[in-house]
Write an enzyme that holds these catalytic residues in place. Structure first.
Site, PDB file in Angstrom:
ATOM      1  N   TYR A 105      65.679  43.601  64.963  1.00 56.07           N
ATOM      2  CA  TYR A 105      66.123  42.584  65.920  1.00 56.07           C
ATOM      3  C   TYR A 105      66.968  43.194  67.034  1.00 56.07           C
ATOM      4  CZ  TYR A 105      68.584  38.321  67.481  1.00 56.07           C
ATOM      5  OH  TYR A 105      69.127  37.298  68.225  1.00 56.07           O
ATOM      6  N   LYS A 148      66.000  43.220  70.989  1.00 55.89           N
ATOM      7  CA  LYS A 148      66.873  42.555  71.962  1.00 55.89           C
ATOM      8  C   LYS A 148      67.411  43.543  72.993  1.00 55.89           C
ATOM      9  CE  LYS A 148      66.723  38.256  70.653  1.00 55.89           C
ATOM     10  NZ  LYS A 148      66.043  37.268  71.510  1.00 55.89           N
TER      11      LYS A 148
END
Length: 301
Positions: free
Chosen positions: A171, A175
């Site tokens: 993640y 991001k």
């Protein structure tokens, strides 16, 4: 008084719940016609039992707004193309794209499977790239036809992408990639009248209320700082014509706080004007580190 997004057509991905839903409702309240995209998957990306985008469309229409649902997978070229086509076929234009879709598969590095890496990077990073690509192609065609748009793209990064987050390697990497995508797209698309910015929100969603349970609990009374609706006003402004001149920026937003994030920039430096030996390079690096600002703390470290 006219509403900020009166007449604009806005696409929001991952808009069936959480932040995306809050954004869709906020845009509609400001007069936008909204394409509500959501694949309807669970927290980990597996298929869910219903289509939450339809419920959001019903909410918008019940409040007097205009909206349609789109259930395509925006991490596929066909799904992203059909998303842009849905806006154009229904409303005849596209003004703003909000990339928000995503899910989590949290693991520590040594336990992170390749499939979990691929799935999370796919939905967050590829799921930003493809809608952006197809929307940008439309706006470029508009410019070539003599119609320069006041187009806006708002991407969704995260504090995990800016600082890192233990147990969220996939993640965090995705991001962080969204920030790079935002900066390059802002530079490339400026000639077409397209502004591209990103937010790094902190709010209570299905993803955060489990990972950060202690800080995401709603208070019994007073201001609910973690309500996703707190993030949406900035997103609406970034998606409106009033944000003219703002592009290539990343904003952290949480509760009632908005922060302009300042990324990598040169700090202390040394130049020998010749090749270093390993010992010299090490000594110099330590000296420069002593002069530098300490790095931000990684979440969960």
């Amino acid at each position: 008084m006219s509403r900020m997004c009166e007449g604009r057509v806005v696409v929001v991905t991952g808009a069936g719940r959480g932040l995306g839903r809050a954004h869709a409702l906020a845009f509609a309240a400001e007069g936008a016609k909204v394409v509500v995209n959501d694949l309807g998957v669970g927290l980990d990306g597996t298929p869910g039992p219903d289509g939450p985008s339809l419920h959001v469309v019903e909410e918008i229409r019940a409040a007097g707004g205009e909206a349609i649902a789109h259930g395509g997978d925006v991490a596929t070229s066909a799904g992203a193309a059909s998303l842009v086509a849905a806006a154009l076929d229904t409303y005849g234009r596209l003004d703003t794209l909000v990339n928000n879709a995503g899910f989590l598969r949290d693991r520590m590095l040594v336990n992170l499977d390749e499939d979990d890496w691929d799935a999370v990077v796919r939905v967050h990073l590829k799921g930003h790239f493809l809608p952006l690509k197809h929307a940008a192609a439309h706006w470029r065609t508009e410019v070539k036809a003599g119609r320069t748009p006041a187009a806006r793209i708002v991407n969704t990064s995260s504090g995990a992408g800016l600082l890192g987050s233990v147990g969220q390697l996939n993640y965090s990497a995705a991001k962080a990639g969204i920030v790079g995508l935002t900066l390059v797209a802002a530079a490339e698309l400026a000639r077409y009248g397209v502004q591209v910015n990103a937010i790094a929100p902190a709010a209570r969603t299905r993803m955060t209320e489990r990972t950060f349970a202690d800080t995401m609990t709603a208070p019994d009374s007073g201001f609910d700082a973690m309500a996703p609706e707190n993030v949406s006003p900035l997103v609406v402004w970034l998606g409106a014509e009033q944000s003219a001149g703002v592009t290539g920026r990343v904003f952290e937003t949480e509760g009632g706080r908005i922060t302009v994030m300042e990324g990598w920039r040169p700090g202390p430096t040394a130049d020998k004007e010749a090749r270093w030996t390993p010992e010299e390079a090490g000594e110099t690096a330590l000296k420069l580190l002593g002069e530098a600002e300490p790095p931000g703390a990684v979440y969960g470290a």
